[in-house]
Design an enzyme around this catalytic site. Structure first.
Site, PDB file in Angstrom:
ATOM      1  N   HIS A  35       0.836  -1.206   0.000  1.00 47.23           N
ATOM      2  CA  HIS A  35       0.000   0.000   0.000  1.00 47.23           C
ATOM      3  C   HIS A  35       0.877   1.266   0.000  1.00 47.23           C
ATOM      4  O   HIS A  35       2.054   1.210  -0.362  1.00 47.23           O
ATOM      5  CB  HIS A  35      -1.015  -0.059   1.144  1.00 47.23           C
ATOM      6  N   GLU A  51      -2.241   0.115   8.008  1.00 48.07           N
ATOM      7  CA  GLU A  51      -1.364  -0.925   7.476  1.00 48.07           C
ATOM      8  C   GLU A  51      -0.201  -0.294   6.713  1.00 48.07           C
ATOM      9  O   GLU A  51       0.934  -0.776   6.796  1.00 48.07           O
ATOM     10  CB  GLU A  51      -2.157  -1.866   6.564  1.00 48.07           C
ATOM     11  N   HIS A  71       2.946  -6.906   4.585  1.00 41.81           N
ATOM     12  CA  HIS A  71       1.536  -6.558   4.799  1.00 41.81           C
ATOM     13  C   HIS A  71       1.121  -6.916   6.216  1.00 41.81           C
ATOM     14  O   HIS A  71       1.833  -7.612   6.940  1.00 41.81           O
ATOM     15  CB  HIS A  71       0.632  -7.332   3.824  1.00 41.81           C
ATOM     16  N   GLU A 114       1.886 -11.597   5.615  1.00 44.68           N
ATOM     17  CA  GLU A 114       0.853 -10.916   6.403  1.00 44.68           C
ATOM     18  C   GLU A 114       1.264 -11.123   7.857  1.00 44.68           C
ATOM     19  O   GLU A 114       1.157 -12.224   8.403  1.00 44.68           O
ATOM     20  CB  GLU A 114      -0.525 -11.529   6.135  1.00 44.68           C
TER      21      GLU A 114
HETATM   22 ZN    ZN Z   1      -2.021  -5.359   2.564  1.00 46.02          ZN
END
Ligand code: ZN
Length: 316
Positions: free
Chosen positions: A106, A143, A198, A280
């Site tokens: 992101h 995030e 992430h 993640e």
């Molecule tokens: Zn993400």
């Protein structure tokens, strides 16, 4: 995060499949998840499920410092705006000559560019949105901020090992880059390894980390066949070291307790021609995971675990 936009498709919850299967599947991954097996043994988690409580038990409590340590804690890095995206060549170290691309998921400013990030880009066999905003904790820690912080810590650790490190973005552009460009940056750098950072946005009670591996995709501009095996090797090493250093358990809601998930729908993986995985690191929407993710001390451990996994892969 895994649940909205181009990064991820809706998952199939598999919470009912935890338990003995967790250990069985972990055992199918020789060596790589040794840390997890050791953790299971040392932690004494008799149900083999790697419950969230077990994960907390084996790591220092972070809750006391979690809410505010972002603001208080001295940064381990120079401010992002002053830091070049590509490191200077290292003089020495075991990773001298190795190129690592870190892809912080992101972008903190994606929120302000909905039109641009919603534009469809070709990811090989189909089209997806350029990028997404990512998720956040319930208290608003984004995030995108998390991924950049971990990326900076990881860059420092890898540079100390002698690696040349490049970031795909460093909050130095108005949005993105798009997922196709994120892949191309790793390819153009001829990276020896790429890790996309992430944190997830799943439901409360869903805890733990998982590493996403590229599946075999061949069509259009996508051909991952040559990177499937080395990416799995990289991902298994990252998962194993992440468990060992952070004490976090593999996700209890995806990956059947292995901490590994193979996907064919992510442009950032499908367009890569070099070994690449996503991690993640936890679930921002679970309060216990959020307490970890918002702790600078925990993020340092996360970066350390990822760094050790990459180093192990590059020295193999
Ligand atoms: Zn993400």
């Amino acid at each position: 995060m895994s649940y909205v936009g181009p990064d991820f498709e809706p998952p199939q919850p598999r919470r009912s499949r935890r338990g003995p299967l967790t250990v069985a599947l972990a055992a199918l991954v020789p060596g790589a998840l040794l840390g997890w097996l050791v953790y299971e043994t040392v932690g004494g988690s008799g149900d083999g499920g790697g419950s969230g409580e077990a994960a907390v038990r084996s790591s220092p409590p972070a809750a006391s410092s979690a809410p505010s340590d972002d603001a208080k804690e001295p940064s381990a890095e120079p401010t992002p705006s002053d830091a070049p995206s590509t490191s200077a060549p290292a003089a020495s170290g075991p990773l001298k000559g190795k190129v690592v691309v870190i892809d912080p998921g992101h972008n903190p400013s994606n929120f302000q560019h909905p039109t641009e990030i919603n534009r469809k880009v070709n990811i090989g066999m189909n089209w997806k949105e350029c990028d997404t905003t990512g998720t956040s904790t319930n208290d608003g820690y984004t995030e995108a901020k998390f991924t950049l912080d971990v990326a900076h810590r990881l860059r420092t650790l890898l540079e100390e090992q002698g690696a040349t490190v490049k970031l795909t973005q460093d909050d130095d552009r108005p949005y993105g880059p798009c997922v196709d460009e994120r892949a191309r940056i790793g390819n153009a750098a001829k990276a020896d390894a790429v890790v996309s950072i992430h944190a997830d946005g799943s439901g409360a009670g869903n805890r733990g980390f998982h590493v996403i591996l590229p599946g075999a995709v061949h069509g259009g501009a996508a051909d991952t066949r040559a990177i499937v095996a080395p990416s799995r090797d990289l991902g298994e090493r990252v998962a194993g070291r992440f468990v060992a250093v952070t004490g976090s358990a593999p996700a209890n809601y995806i990956g059947d307790g292995s901490g590994l998930v193979t996907r064919k729908d992510l442009g950032g993986l499908n367009l890569s021609t070099v070994p690449k995985v996503f991690i993640e690191c936890g679930n921002m929407r679970d309060s216990k995971d959020a307490a970890l993710l918002t702790s600078g001390a925990w993020r340092q451990k996360a970066a350390q675990g990822i760094s050790e996994g990459i180093t192990s892969f590059l020295r193999a």
